[in-house]
Design a protein around this motif. Structure first.
Motif, PDB file in Angstrom:
ATOM      1  N   ARG A 385       0.838  -1.202   0.000  1.00 22.68           N
ATOM      2  CA  ARG A 385       0.000   0.000   0.000  1.00 22.68           C
ATOM      3  C   ARG A 385       0.876   1.256   0.000  1.00 22.68           C
ATOM      4  NH1 ARG A 385      -4.819  -0.297   4.350  1.00 22.68           N
ATOM      5  NH2 ARG A 385      -5.895   1.014   2.825  1.00 22.68           N
ATOM      6  N   GLN A 386       1.990   1.203   0.719  1.00 19.22           N
ATOM      7  CA  GLN A 386       2.907   2.340   0.704  1.00 19.22           C
ATOM      8  C   GLN A 386       3.611   2.486  -0.639  1.00 19.22           C
ATOM      9  OE1 GLN A 386       3.787   4.858   3.324  1.00 19.22           O
ATOM     10  NE2 GLN A 386       1.660   4.172   3.578  1.00 19.22           N
ATOM     11  N   LEU A 387       3.891   1.360  -1.308  1.00 17.79           N
ATOM     12  CA  LEU A 387       4.492   1.434  -2.641  1.00 17.79           C
ATOM     13  C   LEU A 387       3.547   2.140  -3.608  1.00 17.79           C
ATOM     14  CD1 LEU A 387       6.693   0.767  -4.688  1.00 17.79           C
ATOM     15  CD2 LEU A 387       5.673  -1.511  -4.948  1.00 17.79           C
ATOM     16  N   ILE A 388       2.261   1.839  -3.520  1.00 15.58           N
ATOM     17  CA  ILE A 388       1.296   2.515  -4.381  1.00 15.58           C
ATOM     18  C   ILE A 388       1.260   4.004  -4.064  1.00 15.58           C
ATOM     19  CG2 ILE A 388      -1.183   2.730  -4.857  1.00 15.58           C
ATOM     20  CD1 ILE A 388      -1.372  -0.305  -4.604  1.00 15.58           C
ATOM     21  N   ALA A 389       1.332   4.356  -2.789  1.00 20.86           N
ATOM     22  CA  ALA A 389       1.375   5.771  -2.425  1.00 20.86           C
ATOM     23  C   ALA A 389       2.626   6.442  -2.985  1.00 20.86           C
ATOM     24  CB  ALA A 389       1.336   5.912  -0.901  1.00 20.86           C
ATOM     25  N   HIS A 390       3.692   5.657  -3.141  1.00 25.45           N
ATOM     26  CA  HIS A 390       4.967   6.202  -3.619  1.00 25.45           C
ATOM     27  C   HIS A 390       5.003   6.367  -5.140  1.00 25.45           C
ATOM     28  CE1 HIS A 390       9.236   7.083  -3.460  1.00 25.45           C
ATOM     29  NE2 HIS A 390       9.519   6.076  -4.266  1.00 25.45           N
ATOM     30  N   ILE A 391       4.483   5.371  -5.872  1.00 23.12           N
ATOM     31  CA  ILE A 391       4.612   5.410  -7.342  1.00 23.12           C
ATOM     32  C   ILE A 391       3.291   5.598  -8.061  1.00 23.12           C
ATOM     33  CG2 ILE A 391       6.638   3.908  -7.179  1.00 23.12           C
ATOM     34  CD1 ILE A 391       4.983   1.659  -8.383  1.00 23.12           C
ATOM     35  N   GLY A 392       2.176   5.442  -7.363  1.00 25.94           N
ATOM     36  CA  GLY A 392       0.867   5.603  -7.996  1.00 25.94           C
ATOM     37  C   GLY A 392       0.264   4.270  -8.401  1.00 25.94           C
ATOM     38  N   GLU A 393      -1.071   4.186  -8.351  1.00 27.13           N
ATOM     39  CA  GLU A 393      -1.757   2.927  -8.619  1.00 27.13           C
ATOM     40  C   GLU A 393      -1.581   2.483 -10.061  1.00 27.13           C
ATOM     41  OE1 GLU A 393      -6.156   0.867  -7.899  1.00 27.13           O
ATOM     42  OE2 GLU A 393      -5.860   3.026  -7.573  1.00 27.13           O
ATOM     43  N   GLY A 426       9.708   4.848 -13.598  1.00 26.28           N
ATOM     44  CA  GLY A 426      10.668   5.740 -14.229  1.00 26.28           C
ATOM     45  C   GLY A 426      11.790   6.190 -13.324  1.00 26.28           C
ATOM     46  N   ALA A 427      11.978   5.530 -12.193  1.00 27.46           N
ATOM     47  CA  ALA A 427      13.058   5.903 -11.286  1.00 27.46           C
ATOM     48  C   ALA A 427      13.419   4.686 -10.434  1.00 27.46           C
ATOM     49  CB  ALA A 427      12.638   7.071 -10.384  1.00 27.46           C
ATOM     50  N   SER A 428      14.599   4.762  -9.812  1.00 29.82           N
ATOM     51  CA  SER A 428      15.063   3.664  -8.988  1.00 29.82           C
ATOM     52  C   SER A 428      14.215   3.524  -7.730  1.00 29.82           C
ATOM     53  CB  SER A 428      16.524   3.895  -8.592  1.00 29.82           C
ATOM     54  OG  SER A 428      16.939   2.932  -7.635  1.00 29.82           O
ATOM     55  N   LEU A 429      14.010   2.280  -7.329  1.00 35.08           N
ATOM     56  CA  LEU A 429      13.315   1.979  -6.074  1.00 35.08           C
ATOM     57  C   LEU A 429      14.252   1.335  -5.057  1.00 35.08           C
ATOM     58  CD1 LEU A 429       9.955   0.590  -7.504  1.00 35.08           C
ATOM     59  CD2 LEU A 429      10.278   2.761  -6.314  1.00 35.08           C
ATOM     60  N   ALA A 430      15.540   1.441  -5.288  1.00 32.43           N
ATOM     61  CA  ALA A 430      16.508   0.771  -4.423  1.00 32.43           C
ATOM     62  C   ALA A 430      16.416   1.277  -2.987  1.00 32.43           C
ATOM     63  CB  ALA A 430      17.921   0.961  -4.966  1.00 32.43           C
ATOM     64  N   ASP A 431      16.372   2.603  -2.811  1.00 30.09           N
ATOM     65  CA  ASP A 431      16.297   3.146  -1.447  1.00 30.09           C
ATOM     66  C   ASP A 431      14.984   2.762  -0.784  1.00 30.09           C
ATOM     67  OD1 ASP A 431      18.773   4.267  -1.771  1.00 30.09           O
ATOM     68  OD2 ASP A 431      18.013   6.278  -2.256  1.00 30.09           O
ATOM     69  N   TRP A 432      13.899   2.860  -1.549  1.00 30.92           N
ATOM     70  CA  TRP A 432      12.594   2.483  -1.001  1.00 30.92           C
ATOM     71  C   TRP A 432      12.597   1.018  -0.576  1.00 30.92           C
ATOM     72  CZ3 TRP A 432       8.975  -1.194  -1.937  1.00 30.92           C
ATOM     73  CH2 TRP A 432       7.734  -1.014  -1.326  1.00 30.92           C
ATOM     74  N   SER A 433      13.154   0.161  -1.399  1.00 26.14           N
ATOM     75  CA  SER A 433      13.186  -1.265  -1.086  1.00 26.14           C
ATOM     76  C   SER A 433      14.024  -1.536   0.154  1.00 26.14           C
ATOM     77  CB  SER A 433      13.742  -2.056  -2.280  1.00 26.14           C
ATOM     78  OG  SER A 433      13.845  -3.428  -1.980  1.00 26.14           O
ATOM     79  N   ARG A 434      15.186  -0.897   0.273  1.00 26.82           N
ATOM     80  CA  ARG A 434      16.035  -1.114   1.449  1.00 26.82           C
ATOM     81  C   ARG A 434      15.285  -0.731   2.725  1.00 26.82           C
ATOM     82  NH1 ARG A 434      20.320   0.286  -2.016  1.00 26.82           N
ATOM     83  NH2 ARG A 434      19.963   2.513  -1.646  1.00 26.82           N
ATOM     84  N   ALA A 435      14.547   0.382   2.681  1.00 27.42           N
ATOM     85  CA  ALA A 435      13.874   0.864   3.883  1.00 27.42           C
ATOM     86  C   ALA A 435      12.657   0.020   4.245  1.00 27.42           C
ATOM     87  CB  ALA A 435      13.458   2.321   3.680  1.00 27.42           C
ATOM     88  N   TRP A 436      11.861  -0.334   3.243  1.00 26.52           N
ATOM     89  CA  TRP A 436      10.580  -0.969   3.525  1.00 26.52           C
ATOM     90  C   TRP A 436      10.615  -2.495   3.404  1.00 26.52           C
ATOM     91  CZ3 TRP A 436       6.666   0.850   6.060  1.00 26.52           C
ATOM     92  CH2 TRP A 436       6.393   2.229   6.064  1.00 26.52           C
ATOM     93  N   LEU A 437      11.327  -3.013   2.415  1.00 25.85           N
ATOM     94  CA  LEU A 437      11.300  -4.451   2.167  1.00 25.85           C
ATOM     95  C   LEU A 437      12.463  -5.194   2.801  1.00 25.85           C
ATOM     96  CD1 LEU A 437      10.276  -4.602  -1.610  1.00 25.85           C
ATOM     97  CD2 LEU A 437       8.844  -5.153   0.361  1.00 25.85           C
ATOM     98  N   GLU A 438      13.608  -4.556   2.878  1.00 22.72           N
ATOM     99  CA  GLU A 438      14.826  -5.270   3.223  1.00 22.72           C
ATOM    100  C   GLU A 438      15.341  -4.980   4.626  1.00 22.72           C
ATOM    101  OE1 GLU A 438      17.648  -5.173  -0.234  1.00 22.72           O
ATOM    102  OE2 GLU A 438      16.004  -4.050  -1.148  1.00 22.72           O
ATOM    103  N   THR A 439      14.594  -4.195   5.404  1.00 21.92           N
ATOM    104  CA  THR A 439      14.973  -3.900   6.780  1.00 21.92           C
ATOM    105  C   THR A 439      13.810  -4.241   7.695  1.00 21.92           C
ATOM    106  OG1 THR A 439      16.368  -2.069   6.026  1.00 21.92           O
ATOM    107  CG2 THR A 439      15.835  -2.145   8.371  1.00 21.92           C
ATOM    108  N   ALA A 440      14.093  -4.979   8.750  1.00 26.08           N
ATOM    109  CA  ALA A 440      13.059  -5.351   9.708  1.00 26.08           C
ATOM    110  C   ALA A 440      12.697  -4.155  10.579  1.00 26.08           C
ATOM    111  CB  ALA A 440      13.540  -6.516  10.564  1.00 26.08           C
ATOM    112  N   GLY A 441      11.624  -4.332  11.345  1.00 28.69           N
ATOM    113  CA  GLY A 441      11.273  -3.332  12.346  1.00 28.69           C
ATOM    114  C   GLY A 441      10.077  -2.482  11.953  1.00 28.69           C
ATOM    115  N   VAL A 442       9.444  -1.900  12.984  1.00 30.90           N
ATOM    116  CA  VAL A 442       8.277  -1.044  12.787  1.00 30.90           C
ATOM    117  C   VAL A 442       8.523   0.276  13.505  1.00 30.90           C
ATOM    118  CG1 VAL A 442       7.094  -2.103  14.776  1.00 30.90           C
ATOM    119  CG2 VAL A 442       5.772  -0.847  13.060  1.00 30.90           C
TER     120      VAL A 442
END
Length: 820
Positions: A385-393, A426-442
């Motif tokens: 849901r946050q990815l959609i908020a980031h890149i659009g539906e 149209g842009a890299s999602l590497a930083d987004w992925s590291r923060a949301w997908l690849e790092t544990a914690g809330v």
């Protein structure tokens, strides 16, 4: 037997390609064993090399590789060595296998209602070699042609369309490429309801004794099935690929359901035999949509290895709630997600076993089983849901379609999914992925009265997560303001925050974050919570109260004040049910000091009675309140009348499940003797009745009852997975601390031994349910930590112990902080 490692799987996949699987099963050999023949065509890109088959038989009759018989004694540790391979190879293995009673492999169950037997295949996660020889890893997919011999009166179902070719003889049409863990055969005297939609033949099947329940529920389930197909076809723009679509409700199923292509299996208590609330029907509808979403995410495109299981589960979770909210009557399904699924996920984040959504280490297949939890499901869905908020539906849906089409009938991984999303974004999602997908914690978010919105990152898992959310205020039953916010720093100052009784960050439940309420908002909840018109906001507030108790930031006595004031007036049945369960099952018996429990239980029962008396008879609110009251009351006259069928709430006349709920409460109170339980069992000879009777017997508080129940759990090897769960559920629900304390020590010695005869999935579940959660003492912590440090535990049991221990430690921390 060794679990396949990721390195072994990678090496095998680089060496061979599986071209076709032919499997012949003989299920007409009695109740203990079955025959299995597998013929496998595979190619090898390095002739002369060696690989191995996976096989866990009772006995092996023959192994023939390229026409040459091999020594059947060559099966070691569940593997068959295949040497001197050719470019094109055929191996045929004939073996005798055993049925399971633990829900894994080919499970066989006898229905006590009529004595009929049923068989179903649950090959997840690595149980396929207990059914047929195979190369058991998710990236060696192949078409399957399956034939089955079964008793003549049985019906056979499976991944391909089943055709009866003779008395007791069945053939299933050849499938598209499948991973081994998706293969299933379901056999027995099923009853069925058939339909068709958009060119797809539909079938819903259940045990013969459940005919009336099946026929009563089938129209609603078929409606949701059709609505979900239409929604997914529109969303994915990729047609369902697997022919017929059968949904089979099977007995003693370990999970909620399993996404076998073309033949989904469900636990059959979902065919509610008594009254069902809207929330229960929503949960089942969401499960139907969830498993269907897997036809694309998981089945059409399968993860390459288990560390990307999020590509299956997070997407199915997200897509299911999207489908039910957009395409069915359950437009408020995200409310249930917030109070049920997200609370499960937040609990997983607090546990020592927390892990990233994607890329969680899975060095072998069995270790992957540990990560099928609230993080892979609920957090993963929230992150999407946050990815959609980031890149659009639009970009998200376009990227999903591109990913599915480019990998269909094959395998994918995180990097390939991100490439598809980046191409549309149209842009890299590497930083987004590291923060949301690849790092544990809330993160923890809070809103101060001066308008400062803060984000606190967990020290153990720091990440810079940007949250798209909203904040809102409420006073006197009215929303005073609502503001969208992008929280991309430790603190964000809002322009204006109107004075409000309750301030609520993440009011729309749009992001993955724990909410800390300010002191004034928490103090206002007893008067304000039930008056807030926005159901989602109430869900977030109830969740904040619960997580606050579990994190020791909210006094459980204050939480009980909120409950007794606001819960009786709560209008949403999912919120009523889930919140009451949290208080009744965990907060009251473990977070409160022992001297405070009895009075708290009386207050909870009083709140339930108030809600029951204030609800419209026969409504969902009345049904939930009646169930909570039945579980909480100590009113012997009321309980006795209800178990005898007198003065029952409207809609619960003849409801066996409600009657058993009453009996189990009486058992906990020491009011259910053998005669009472046996009498109710005689009136309900179903599998559900049998299991409920076991729970009631284990729930009685006397030392002799506990001794019997513990012996059944830990010594009776004939008990099925469901019987063990029923006994463990009842065991810790009653009894003095003096009676229960010795079983904390017995738990750490006895439960690990179940690995000698119980499959991993069932064993892990029993290890959780049988945990000494009511012995909230430092001595329990010491016992469990010592056991976890030893070598005797399987990885799954160690994980189960650790997660349950973390809950007990939460209770100890809360008691220490709020004592007095």
């Amino acid at each position: 037997m060794p679990s396949l490692t990721r390195d072994e799987a990678r090496q095998r996949a680089q060496l061979i390609t599986v071209d076709r699987m032919e499997v012949d099963l003989d299920l007409d050999r009695g109740a203990e064993q079955f025959g299995s023949t597998a013929r496998i065509r595979f190619s090898c890109n390095a002739p002369g090399e060696t690989t191995f088959l996976d096989l866990r038989p009772v006995s092996v009759e023959s192994v023939v590789l390229n026409g040459a018989p091999l020594d059947v004694g060559s099966v070691h540790g569940g593997r068959v060595a295949l040497r001197d391979l050719r470019a094109e190879n055929t191996v045929e293995v004939t073996a005798t296998m055993t049925y399971s009673r633990d829900g894994q492999g080919l499970h066989r169950s006898t229905d006590p209602a009529d004595g009929e037997d049923y068989v179903y295949g649950h090959l997840f996660l690595d149980a396929a070699p207990t059914v047929f020889a195979c190369f058991d890893q998710p990236d060696l997919k192949a078409p399957y042609a399956v034939s089955v011999r079964a008793p003549q009166e049985w019906v056979v179902l499976g991944n391909g369309r089943a055709t009866r070719t003779g008395p007791g003889e069945w053939e299933l049409s050849e499938t598209l490429p499948l991973a081994t863990y998706f293969v299933t055969v379901c056999a027995g005297p099923w009853v069925s309801v058939h339909d068709e939609h958009d060119g797809i033949p539909l079938g819903i099947h259940a045990r013969r004794s459940l005919r009336a329940d099946l026929e009563r529920h089938a129209p609603q389930m078929l409606e949701v099935t059709k609505q979900s197909f239409d929604h997914f076809h529109r969303t994915f723009d990729v047609r369902y690929a697997f022919g017929d679509y059968d949904q089979v409700f099977v007995p003693e199923f370990n999970a909620g359901a399993m996404e076998n292509p073309g033949c989904v299996t469900f636990r059959d208590p979902m065919l509610f035999r008594g009254a069902a609330t809207r929330e229960q029907v929503l949960q089942r509808s969401n499960t139907i949509a969830h498993e269907m979403a897997h036809m694309w995410f998981g089945d059409l495109v399968t993860m390459r290895w288990w560390d990307d299981l999020w590509l299956n589960e997070s997407f199915a979770e997200f897509m299911a709630y999207t489908a039910t909210s957009a395409a069915t009557e359950f437009t408020d399904s995200w409310v249930e997600f917030g109070i049920a699924r997200k609370q499960w996920g937040y609990a997983a984040e607090r546990a020592p076993s927390t892990h990233p959504v994607a890329g969680s280490p899975a060095p072998d297949a069995q270790s992957a089983l540990e990560n099928f939890d609230g993080i892979s499901y609920a957090k993963g869905a929230s992150v999407l849901r946050q990815l959609i908020a980031h890149i659009g539906e639009e970009a998200f849906n376009t990227g999903v379609t591109a990913y599915l089409r480019s990998h269909e009938h094959g395998n994918g991984e995180l990097s390939e999914f991100l490439e598809a999303m980046e191409a549309t974004h149209g842009a890299s999602l590497a930083d987004w992925s590291r923060a949301w997908l690849e790092t544990a914690g809330v993160d923890v978010i809070a809103l101060d009265r001066d308008g400062t919105l803060t984000r606190t990152v967990p020290e153990a898992h720091p990440a810079d997560r940007t949250h798209a959310l909203d904040v809102a205020g409420f006073t006197g039953g009215a929303e005073t303001f609502r503001t969208p916010v992008t929280l991309d720093a430790p603190q964000v100052r809002l322009d204006a925050v109107p004075d409000s009784a309750v301030l609520l960050p993440n009011a729309g439940d749009l992001t993955w974050a724990v909410v800390d309420l300010d002191a004034a908002s928490l103090a206002a909840l007893p008067a304000e919570l039930s008056r807030i018109p926005d159901t989602t906001a109430r869900s977030v507030l109830w969740g904040a109260v619960l997580t606050g108790v579990f994190r020791a930031s909210v006094d459980p006595k204050v939480a009980l004040d909120v409950f007794t004031a606001a819960w009786p007036l709560e209008s949403h049945d999912a919120l009523m049910s889930r919140v009451a369960t949290a208080f009744n099952d965990r907060i009251l018996p473990t977070f409160l000091a022992e001297d405070d429990v009895e009075a708290a239980e009386e207050r909870l029962a009083g709140a339930a009675l108030m809600a029951f008396q204030g609800a419209t008879p026969g409504s969902d609110r009345a049904l939930v309140a009646a169930r909570v009251l039945a579980a909480a009351t100590t009113d012997e006259d009321r309980l006795s009348a209800w178990v005898d069928g007198r003065s029952l709430p409207e809609g619960l006349e003849g409801d066996s499940d409600f009657r058993w709920l009453v009996v189990q409460t009486m058992a906990r109170l020491g009011l259910a003797d053998d005669t009472l339980i046996a009498g109710v069992e005689a009136d309900d000879t179903t599998l559900s009745g049998h299991l409920a009777g076991l729970t009631a017997r284990a729930a009685r508080p006397e030392a002799s009852d506990k001794e019997w129940a513990w012996a059944e759990i830990t010594e009776n090897r004939e008990r099925s997975n469901y019987e063990l769960n029923a006994l463990a559920t009842g065991f810790w629900s009653s009894g003095s601390i003096e009676t229960l304390r010795p079983y904390a020590a017995r738990y750490v010695t006895d439960i690990p031994r179940l690995a000698q005869w119980l499959g991993a999935d069932a064993h892990d579940r029993v290890a959780s349910l049988a945990f000494p959660s009511r012995v909230v003492e430092p001595g329990t912590v010491e016992l469990v930590r010592t056991a976890m440090a030893g070598p005797r535990l399987t990885a799954g049991v160690r994980r189960a112990m650790g997660d349950e221990l973390s809950k007990l430690e939460e209770a100890l921390t809360s008691r220490s902080r709020w004592a007095g």
